[in-house]
Design a protein around this motif. Structure first.
Motif, PDB file in Angstrom:
ATOM      1  N   VAL A 135       0.841  -1.198   0.000  1.00 51.50           N
ATOM      2  CA  VAL A 135       0.000   0.000   0.000  1.00 51.50           C
ATOM      3  C   VAL A 135       0.878   1.250   0.000  1.00 51.50           C
ATOM      4  O   VAL A 135       2.064   1.199   0.343  1.00 51.50           O
ATOM      5  CB  VAL A 135      -0.945   0.028   1.216  1.00 51.50           C
ATOM      6  CG1 VAL A 135      -1.865  -1.178   1.226  1.00 51.50           C
ATOM      7  CG2 VAL A 135      -0.153   0.109   2.523  1.00 51.50           C
ATOM      8  N   VAL A 136       0.277   2.367  -0.379  1.00 50.18           N
ATOM      9  CA  VAL A 136       0.951   3.658  -0.304  1.00 50.18           C
ATOM     10  C   VAL A 136       0.281   4.468   0.799  1.00 50.18           C
ATOM     11  O   VAL A 136      -0.949   4.585   0.855  1.00 50.18           O
ATOM     12  CB  VAL A 136       0.913   4.395  -1.662  1.00 50.18           C
ATOM     13  CG1 VAL A 136      -0.509   4.559  -2.186  1.00 50.18           C
ATOM     14  CG2 VAL A 136       1.592   5.758  -1.547  1.00 50.18           C
ATOM     15  N   VAL A 137       1.091   4.970   1.737  1.00 52.49           N
ATOM     16  CA  VAL A 137       0.601   5.746   2.882  1.00 52.49           C
ATOM     17  C   VAL A 137       0.643   7.229   2.518  1.00 52.49           C
ATOM     18  O   VAL A 137       1.686   7.742   2.077  1.00 52.49           O
ATOM     19  CB  VAL A 137       1.468   5.483   4.126  1.00 52.49           C
ATOM     20  CG1 VAL A 137       0.953   6.298   5.319  1.00 52.49           C
ATOM     21  CG2 VAL A 137       1.467   3.992   4.458  1.00 52.49           C
TER      22      VAL A 137
ATOM     23  N   HIS B 100      -0.125   3.290  12.208  1.00 53.76           N
ATOM     24  CA  HIS B 100      -1.349   4.050  11.921  1.00 53.76           C
ATOM     25  C   HIS B 100      -1.400   5.366  12.703  1.00 53.76           C
ATOM     26  O   HIS B 100      -1.043   5.428  13.886  1.00 53.76           O
ATOM     27  CB  HIS B 100      -2.578   3.203  12.273  1.00 53.76           C
ATOM     28  CG  HIS B 100      -3.862   3.954  12.198  1.00 53.76           C
ATOM     29  ND1 HIS B 100      -4.430   4.337  11.001  1.00 53.76           N
ATOM     30  CD2 HIS B 100      -4.684   4.420  13.189  1.00 53.76           C
ATOM     31  CE1 HIS B 100      -5.546   4.997  11.251  1.00 53.76           C
ATOM     32  NE2 HIS B 100      -5.724   5.056  12.563  1.00 53.76           N
TER      33      HIS B 100
ATOM     34  N   THR C  84      -3.769   7.835   5.909  1.00 56.93           N
ATOM     35  CA  THR C  84      -4.532   6.692   5.403  1.00 56.93           C
ATOM     36  C   THR C  84      -3.678   5.982   4.363  1.00 56.93           C
ATOM     37  O   THR C  84      -2.530   6.367   4.118  1.00 56.93           O
ATOM     38  CB  THR C  84      -5.888   7.147   4.798  1.00 56.93           C
ATOM     39  OG1 THR C  84      -6.664   5.999   4.489  1.00 56.93           O
ATOM     40  CG2 THR C  84      -5.688   7.976   3.552  1.00 56.93           C
ATOM     41  N   HIS C  85      -4.220   4.951   3.746  1.00 54.22           N
ATOM     42  CA  HIS C  85      -3.440   4.212   2.756  1.00 54.22           C
ATOM     43  C   HIS C  85      -4.356   3.663   1.675  1.00 54.22           C
ATOM     44  O   HIS C  85      -5.564   3.483   1.887  1.00 54.22           O
ATOM     45  CB  HIS C  85      -2.656   3.073   3.408  1.00 54.22           C
ATOM     46  CG  HIS C  85      -3.491   2.123   4.208  1.00 54.22           C
ATOM     47  ND1 HIS C  85      -4.257   1.133   3.628  1.00 54.22           N
ATOM     48  CD2 HIS C  85      -3.709   2.024   5.545  1.00 54.22           C
ATOM     49  CE1 HIS C  85      -4.896   0.461   4.564  1.00 54.22           C
ATOM     50  NE2 HIS C  85      -4.591   0.969   5.737  1.00 54.22           N
ATOM     51  N   ARG C  86      -3.756   3.388   0.514  1.00 53.78           N
ATOM     52  CA  ARG C  86      -4.465   2.798  -0.611  1.00 53.78           C
ATOM     53  C   ARG C  86      -3.603   1.698  -1.225  1.00 53.78           C
ATOM     54  O   ARG C  86      -2.374   1.805  -1.249  1.00 53.78           O
ATOM     55  CB  ARG C  86      -4.775   3.857  -1.677  1.00 53.78           C
ATOM     56  CG  ARG C  86      -5.818   4.880  -1.259  1.00 53.78           C
ATOM     57  CD  ARG C  86      -7.188   4.236  -1.089  1.00 53.78           C
ATOM     58  NE  ARG C  86      -8.232   5.211  -0.761  1.00 53.78           N
ATOM     59  CZ  ARG C  86      -8.550   5.582   0.469  1.00 53.78           C
ATOM     60  NH1 ARG C  86      -7.886   5.059   1.494  1.00 53.78           N
ATOM     61  NH2 ARG C  86      -9.520   6.436   0.695  1.00 53.78           N
TER      62      ARG C  86
ATOM     63  N   ALA D 270       1.732  -0.438   7.531  1.00 57.64           N
ATOM     64  CA  ALA D 270       0.842   0.722   7.510  1.00 57.64           C
ATOM     65  C   ALA D 270      -0.083   0.702   8.725  1.00 57.64           C
ATOM     66  O   ALA D 270      -0.350   1.736   9.344  1.00 57.64           O
ATOM     67  CB  ALA D 270       0.038   0.737   6.217  1.00 57.64           C
TER      68      ALA D 270
END
Length: 256
Positions: free
Chosen positions: A80-82, A155, A160-162, A151
């Motif tokens: 994921v990317v944060v 936290h 957030t992340h995707r 991630a």
């Protein structure tokens, strides 16, 4: 220490992001007499800790040197990317590497992903740790690419992340020095593989319940004959008056 002796404790190291709680709980239930020592170490130090005899097994990130270690892959994590919560990426369900072309992508020194080329623009200096990189993301300096568990570990309410498509992934494995495969290591392997306490593949089985002594010939002699040996027991109407002693039916007597 001989092979028949039991070590005073069993030592497990694990890397950040790994959650060993369920396996630790099962160990304490099955082997209450062997305490489990649990230690978290940076991902880059886990192999050296095992190689130096500082732990019996480790929950590590692959790859490991397979000429030294035995390893059982357990699972592979999503990457994921944060980003900050007000970042443009929050409007998307997932992100592609080309979407990062205009972003500064932080690449910490303890990164666990194996990149050929890190997407985006490089930062002027690499952060020392993932935790430091997360702080920089929160400060609006750039974005960070990590396995999902990291991630979640770092936290923050303002981040957030995707999911990131076409990115390297990190796999977690149970590893131990191949020349140090002890009975207790085999026990832990059984737990991680999901074997039950009654599994025939497990090395150590809980003590079986003591069997009751078998019946002796004298006990059998004291038992009464089975009902099947009584004449007439299985005939309609039951009882023993249906036949005479010789098994023949007698004639009814005529009244005078």
């Amino acid at each position: 220490m001989t092979g028949s002796e039991v070590p005073p404790s069993f030592r497990l190291v694990y890397v950040p992001g790994v959650m060993p709680g369920k396996w630790v709980r099962l160990w304490s239930e099955r082997y209450p007499g062997v305490p489990l020592t649990l230690t978290q170490v940076p991902a880059g130090e886990a192999a050296e800790r095992l190689r130096g005899g500082g732990a019996d097994v480790g929950l590590v990130r692959l790859p490991v040197d397979r000429t030294v270690f035995s390893a059982i892959p357990l699972y592979t994590e999503q990457t994921v990317v944060v980003v900050p919560k007000d970042h443009l990426f929050t409007a998307a369900d997932e992100v592609a590497p080309e979407d990062l072309a205009d972003d500064i992508v932080l690449h910490p020194l303890d990164d666990v992903l194996e990149w050929e080329t890190v997407p985006g623009r490089p930062a002027f200096e690499r952060p020392a740790t993932t935790a430091d990189a997360v702080e920089l993301v929160a400060a609006g300096i750039g974005v960070l690419i990590v396995p999902l568990s990291l991630a979640r570990l770092h936290h923050r309410k303002d981040l957030t992340h995707r999911p990131l498509e076409q990115a390297p992934e990190s796999s977690v494995a149970l590893a131990w020095p191949e020349d140090a495969t002890t009975d207790r290591v085999e026990d832990f392997i059984g737990i991680v593989r999901g074997r039950t306490v009654n599994s025939t593949r497990g090395r150590t089985q809980p003590p079986a319940e003591e069997k009751k002594p078998g019946r002796t010939d004298k006990d059998a002699a004291r038992r009464k004959p089975a009902a099947a040996g009584r004449p007439g027991a299985n005939r309609r109407g039951g009882g023993t008056g249906g036949t005479s002693k010789g098994g023949k039916r007698g004639r009814p007597r005529r009244r005078s």
